[in-house]
Design a protein around this motif. Structure first.
Motif, short mmCIF file in Angstrom:
data_model
loop_
_atom_site.label_atom_id
_atom_site.label_comp_id
_atom_site.label_asym_id
_atom_site.label_seq_id
_atom_site.Cartn_x
_atom_site.Cartn_y
_atom_site.Cartn_z
N UNK A 1 -5.81 18.86 33.83
CA UNK A 1 -5.54 18.06 32.64
C UNK A 1 -6.85 17.52 32.06
N UNK A 2 -7.71 18.44 31.61
CA UNK A 2 -8.97 17.98 31.02
C UNK A 2 -8.91 18.06 29.51
N UNK A 3 -7.71 18.08 29.00
CA UNK A 3 -7.54 18.04 27.55
C UNK A 3 -8.02 16.71 27.00
N UNK A 4 -8.35 16.69 25.73
CA UNK A 4 -8.81 15.45 25.11
C UNK A 4 -7.72 14.38 25.10
N UNK A 5 -6.50 14.81 24.82
CA UNK A 5 -5.40 13.86 24.67
C UNK A 5 -4.17 14.39 25.41
N UNK B 1 -6.27 8.99 25.83
CA UNK B 1 -7.49 9.73 25.55
C UNK B 1 -8.27 9.87 26.85
N UNK B 2 -8.52 11.09 27.27
CA UNK B 2 -9.19 11.29 28.56
C UNK B 2 -10.67 10.97 28.49
N UNK B 3 -11.25 10.92 27.31
CA UNK B 3 -12.69 10.67 27.20
C UNK B 3 -13.05 9.24 27.58
N UNK C 1 -2.52 4.52 23.62
CA UNK C 1 -1.93 4.23 22.32
C UNK C 1 -0.41 4.27 22.45
N UNK C 2 0.24 3.40 21.69
CA UNK C 2 1.69 3.31 21.77
C UNK C 2 2.29 3.15 20.38
N UNK C 3 3.46 3.74 20.21
CA UNK C 3 4.23 3.48 18.99
C UNK C 3 4.69 2.03 19.02
N UNK C 4 4.82 1.44 17.85
CA UNK C 4 5.24 0.03 17.77
C UNK C 4 6.59 -0.18 18.46
N UNK C 5 7.44 0.81 18.39
CA UNK C 5 8.79 0.67 18.94
C UNK C 5 8.81 0.56 20.47
N UNK C 6 7.72 0.96 21.13
CA UNK C 6 7.70 0.92 22.60
C UNK C 6 6.58 0.03 23.15
N UNK C 7 5.76 -0.50 22.28
CA UNK C 7 4.62 -1.30 22.72
C UNK C 7 5.11 -2.50 23.52
N UNK C 8 4.48 -2.70 24.67
CA UNK C 8 4.88 -3.80 25.54
C UNK C 8 5.97 -3.44 26.52
N UNK C 9 6.60 -2.28 26.34
CA UNK C 9 7.67 -1.85 27.23
C UNK C 9 7.33 -0.57 27.98
N UNK D 1 -8.90 16.99 20.37
CA UNK D 1 -8.29 16.11 19.38
C UNK D 1 -8.96 14.75 19.42
N UNK D 2 -9.45 14.34 18.28
CA UNK D 2 -10.01 13.00 18.15
C UNK D 2 -8.87 12.08 17.75
N UNK D 3 -8.68 11.03 18.51
CA UNK D 3 -7.56 10.14 18.25
C UNK D 3 -8.05 8.70 18.19
N UNK D 4 -7.61 7.99 17.14
CA UNK D 4 -7.99 6.59 17.00
C UNK D 4 -6.77 5.70 16.83
#
Length: 127
Positions: free
Chosen positions: A28-32, A51-53, A58-66, A101-104
């Motif tokens: 699993x050396x993928x970027x994301x 992000x493996x780097x 990162x989380x969707x608002x609907x699941x953040x905190x859970x 994949x660059x993810x922010x």
């Protein structure tokens, strides 16, 4: 090359599950590495990713905190801990990996960006 998702099941509202995504045939050396879900009649949505780097998550608002995403490098496995589950979390959950994949933001987690997919695992939240 395969991703194998497991850990789904039937759980009551407020309950917890831990989903696992194991890689075989490659590391699993993928970027994301991310989790998506698709409920009946709805589009597939990105739920969480890592992000493996730099280890950013990162989380969707609907699941953040859970929900919590984590990785065990020794086992080439990514986990998604689901807590305080709600009926609206009912869906088929998929894990996926993007080699480059660059993810922010969670908005960068989109199906066309992913290179490998695991078969889904059903999560049903019901009393």
């Amino acid at each position: 090359v395969q991703l194998q998702a497991s850990g789904g099941g039937l759980v009551q509202p407020g309950g917890s599950l831990r989903l696992s995504c194991a890689a075989s045939g490659f590391t699993l050396d993928a970027d994301v590495i991310g989790w998506f879900r698709q409920a009946p009649g709805k589009e597939r949505e990105g739920v969480s990713c890592l992000s493996t780097s730099d280890g950013s998550t990162y989380y969707a608002d609907s699941v953040k905190g859970r929900f919590t995403i984590s990785r065990d490098n020794a086992k080439d496995t990514v986990y998604l801990q689901l807590s305080s589950l709600k009926p609206e979390d009912t869906a088929v959950y998929f894990c996926a990996a993007a080699l480059r994949l660059a993810i922010t933001t969670i908005g960068d987690l989109r199906s066309p960006h992913m290179d490998y997919w695991g078969k889904g695992t059903q999560v049903t939240v019901s009393s």
